[in-house]
Design a protein around this motif. Structure first.
Motif: not given
Length: 539
Positions: A125-127, A201-203, A104-107, A160-163
């Motif tokens: 922030t990277l998770f 993880a936006e699931i 996950s990645v968030k501002l 996010k594109k990579i995720l």
């Protein structure tokens, strides 16, 4: 905290404005010297490069299509460090994370207590999913601080594109929760520990709390599953096996197979994830190597999958059920007695049934036929009766053993739990297309008890003259009810009346009158997870 503005971000090698800025900075603060681009494997493609503050230090950060690398920025004319200064070497060392470990990645924003949106941007922030000891996973947070909104937005977009390119990771899950599992903690475990990570993880999730035994089974056989990428079970062994049973039966129904006569079953299309919320959690422990809620959740989020062998149980040509392990004799009788005392607390009921069955220990007179597996396994060093199957054994086809047996175990998985972390049969694998057959012939009660106790210590539990082990592909067990049997609360006389023989299949009671045919089917079900040491890059 130093304010990292976009002007600094653009001060990279190759920037056309860098020369002019150098002239303007002669009378200003000391300049910094950006390191040369951190070495990137030739197969990687660089997507972004910029300056972020990481752990209080300004770093040159490079994003490629497979890794994120950073290295502290050093002064242009630093004071000469002492030779071999390990602290300086450590501070200038390059670090990296592989993007396959990112989930996950968030501002990152600074907001007041009442603010829901907006605020002051602090960075990204990277998770990250990280390995720990003893098969555990944990989530790790990496903050990349930079106050430029435009700059951070570009990085977040690429990350996010990579995720989205990790196709094995679930985007939508069906969640089944058994609220009665163990101490009725399953719902709390899910909403407090699992759901926050899935949201991060936006699931997307669709949650059903089961209302009765068999609810999950009937639901999986009937509901639409096309919109889901996987099924999650939050509960103990009973719940996990019920959901596995439902998924396997649904796969046969979708393939047009008559579920009364399943000879060659098809593999499940949807993977099953198990969140351990029971008392023993044998299946979860065997899959993950540990009963750790965060580890199970991260395996699901990261899309770590493996296929696992499953057994079919048939009697007189009719399909009975799917399963991973079974016990006949002492194990079956103990469970049958425990089921008659369900009013007792689970642990007390289990102890009572074990002691009572041991007190009236009687062997079963039966015939065991088995087909040796093509591949051999060495079960336990020092085993006096170890049987290593070979290709010549397999060519001999079915082998038979007749006699009186106290207990018969058939296992396609190690059957691990907290009391026996290595499993009842440590060398049994999850997907090698074979089962372990353990036979305990008739012996004295003290010797049999000694054999049972050794499972907890894994100290030569098979090294007894009455214990035999085999690696098999199929087993047929035919009870021969030709004598009077007295098992305390179970009494059977003669051969005129048919006897229901109790089986313990994955902790569920199965009662069968005649022969039971057990066959292992390689890699029949997909499960999230796996022991980390057995998973290269745990992908």
């Amino acid at each position: 905290m130093p304010r990292l503005v976009r002007a600094r971000v653009s001060a990279l090698p190759g920037d056309p404005e860098s020369g002019k800025r150098t002239e303007r900075a002669k009378s200003g603060p000391p300049r910094v010297l950006l390191p040369s681009t951190p070495p990137v494997p030739t197969t990687e493609r660089i997507l972004q490069r910029g300056i972020f503050e990481i752990n209080g230090r300004s770093c040159d950060v490079v994003l490629s299509d497979s890794a994120l690398r950073w290295k502290p920025i050093q002064p242009e004319h630093p004071a000469a460090p002492a030779a071999g200064n390990s602290k300086c070497d450590f501070l200038s060392k390059e670090e990296f994370i592989e993007l396959k470990d990112l989930f996950s990645v968030k501002l990152k924003w600074r907001r007041s207590a009442k603010q829901q949106k907006g605020g002051t941007l602090l960075g990204i922030t990277l998770f990250v999913c990280m390995k720990k000891e003893q098969n555990k996973l944990k989530d790790y947070i990496l903050n990349l601080n930079n106050l430029s909104e435009d700059h951070c937005a570009l990085w977040v977009k690429d990350l996010k594109k990579i995720l989205t390119e990790f196709s094995n990771r679930p985007k939508s899950l069906k969640v089944l929760i058994n609220p009665q599992s163990h101490k009725k903690e399953a719902a709390h475990i899910y909403y407090e520990h699992v759901e926050p990570l899935l949201k991060l993880a936006e699931i997307k999730t669709d949650v059903t709390i089961t209302e009765y035994e068999g609810h999950a089974l009937s639901l999986l056989k009937e509901c639409e599953l096309q919109e889901f990428d996987g099924i999650i079970c939050v509960g103990g062994d009973g719940s996990a096996n019920e959901v596995a049973q439902g998924l396997l039966l649904r796969a046969q129904m979708d393939a047009g197979i008559d579920t009364n006569y399943i000879l060659t079953p098809v593999r499940t299309s949807l993977p099953l994830g198990i969140i351990p919320a029971g008392s023993t959690n044998v299946l979860a422990h065997s899959i993950y190597g540990v009963t750790h809620i965060e580890t199970a959740t991260l395996h699901i989020i990261m899309g770590h999958m493996r296929t696992v062998d499953v057994c079919t149980f048939n009697s007189t040509g009719k399909f009975l059920r799917f399963g991973f392990s079974a016990m006949f004799g002492f194990g079956g009788r103990t469970l049958a007695l425990a089921e008659k005392h369900r009013w007792m607390p689970p642990n007390q009921r289990k102890d009572f049934a074990t002691i009572k069955t041991l007190a009236s220990l009687k062997p079963e007179n039966c015939e065991i036929s088995f087909l040796p597996a093509k591949t051999s396994q060495n079960f336990q060093e020092g085993s006096r009766n170890e049987h290593r199957t070979t290709e010549s054994d397999y060519n001999n086809q079915w082998q038979k053993i007749q006699g009186h047996f106290l207990n018969i175990n058939i296992m396609a998985i190690p059957c691990c739990c907290s009391m026996i972390p290595e499993g009842l049969v440590p060398n049994t694998r999850l997907n090698n297309g074979s089962m372990t057959l353990i036979i305990a012939r008739n012996t004295s009660r003290p010797e049999f008890v000694k054999h049972l106790k050794r499972y907890a210590s894994l100290k030569n539990q098979f090294n007894f003259p009455f214990v035999e082990t085999y690696t098999v592909a199929e087993v047929k067990i035919q009870p021969r009810n030709n004598c009077e049997c007295d098992t305390g609360e179970f009494q059977f006389h003669g051969t005129s009346s048919k006897k229901n023989y109790p089986w313990n299949v994955d902790g569920d009671l199965m009662e069968v009158v005649s022969e039971v045919h057990i066959k292992v089917h390689p890699q029949l079900i997909k499960l999230y997870g796996g022991h980390l040491e057995e998973m290269n890059d745990y992908k």
